[in-house]
Design an enzyme around this catalytic site. Sequence first.
Site, PDB file in Angstrom:
ATOM      1  CG  HIS A 227      -0.309   0.192   2.534  1.00  0.00           C
ATOM      2  ND1 HIS A 227       0.011  -0.865   3.364  1.00  0.00           N
ATOM      3  CD2 HIS A 227       0.085   1.309   3.202  1.00  0.00           C
ATOM      4  CE1 HIS A 227       0.554  -0.402   4.474  1.00  0.00           C
ATOM      5  NE2 HIS A 227       0.619   0.915   4.402  1.00  0.00           N
ATOM      6  N   GLY A 335       3.508   5.570   9.275  1.00  0.00           N
ATOM      7  CA  GLY A 335       4.906   5.702   8.876  1.00  0.00           C
ATOM      8  C   GLY A 335       5.691   4.432   9.118  1.00  0.00           C
ATOM      9  CB  SER A 337       3.203   1.148   6.297  1.00  0.00           C
ATOM     10  OG  SER A 337       1.907   1.087   6.807  1.00  0.00           O
ATOM     11  CB  SER A 352       0.092  -5.000   6.664  1.00  0.00           C
ATOM     12  OG  SER A 352      -1.074  -4.620   5.963  1.00  0.00           O
TER      13      SER A 352
END
Length: 383
Positions: A227, A335, A337, A352
């Site tokens: 993502h 941040g 991720s 995630s």
Amino acid sequence: MRRTTTLRTELSALLLLGAWATASALPASAADTPARSTEAPASSALLSAMQRDLGLTRDEAEARLAAEKTARAVERKARDAAGSAYGGSWYDAGSGRLTVAVTRAAHADAVRATGASVRLVRYSARQLDSVKKSIDALSPPAGAGSWHVDPKSNKVVVNVVSAHRDDNDVRAFLTRARQAGPVTVRQTPAAPRTFAAGTVGGDPYFTGNVRCSIGFSVHGGFVTAGHCGSPSAAVYGWDRSYVGTFQGSSFPGNDYAWVNVGSGWWTVPVVLGWGTVSDQLVRGSTEAPVGASVCRSGSTTHWHCGTVLAKNETVNYSQGAVHQMTKTSVCAEPGDSGGSFISGDQAQGVTSGGWGNCGSGGETWHQPVNEILNRYGLRLHTA
């Protein structure tokens, strides 16, 4: 980092890239990267982090890491010994042993011979996976947070956001889920969300107006969350110098990606400790069992530890469902991720999303690193 920077800057950037790039994958084969034996897989700082986040003494943290290393090896053998009767497994921190569920008593002795404890259950892992697959095919409402196979209860657990537990669409979803097979419902305080963030100056990995964290080094680049960026999107490091581009990315459905590295950047088999712990070497990607300790490195909240709560969980983000995720009790914030999840010296996955924060606590999911490696044919950079 460019080669014209000072040596100190180069070393800092190398550690940043390597740390975030550490937990990646296996060769393109489906097997785990073999764990390399090491006399001291954990630094004193790592043990201190486990003491802080898991409430352990130093001796308890050392004993737990040793027991979990044994459990990872036992799990492979026990699964083979159980065969089609395998019903899942989990690590118990109290006893320091792995428990393996089996559906037939005739397999119990063979499983015990591997060093595991045994529990007889009704449903096999294959049967429960089939139930979960049926639930995956439904259209989940926003109030359905996630669902996974739980070997302890021998059922599929559906987690419902507390504020939405009485919604008509949630009730209808649960009715259809129960029709698929053995299901139990639990409540969660908040809906899951991804942990990308808007640009903040001085942090290392940017694409567009998004800041994320590097996961693990692979030969030729690093793995991270899907993502965070789409294929061909440019990636810039902590110093805003060009690193490479997203070579592959998948989200939702999955949440993984990989970025090639060039332009003076390189990869190392390290996960950044952020001064909280020593930078951690990555020696393989053997998967930790449910119940094992796990730690996370990310660019916002740095280093935190917890335990593995569930595997193969489907997470229902607002952007769509993501499958085959591992749930942990580790906190995270926007941040983080894409950052590294590591157990001992074994890469586990890339951050995630989740719910909560590192002030009040919460839960965080990671996409297993071996799946990412196999999907893109990558090879984990190990020490």
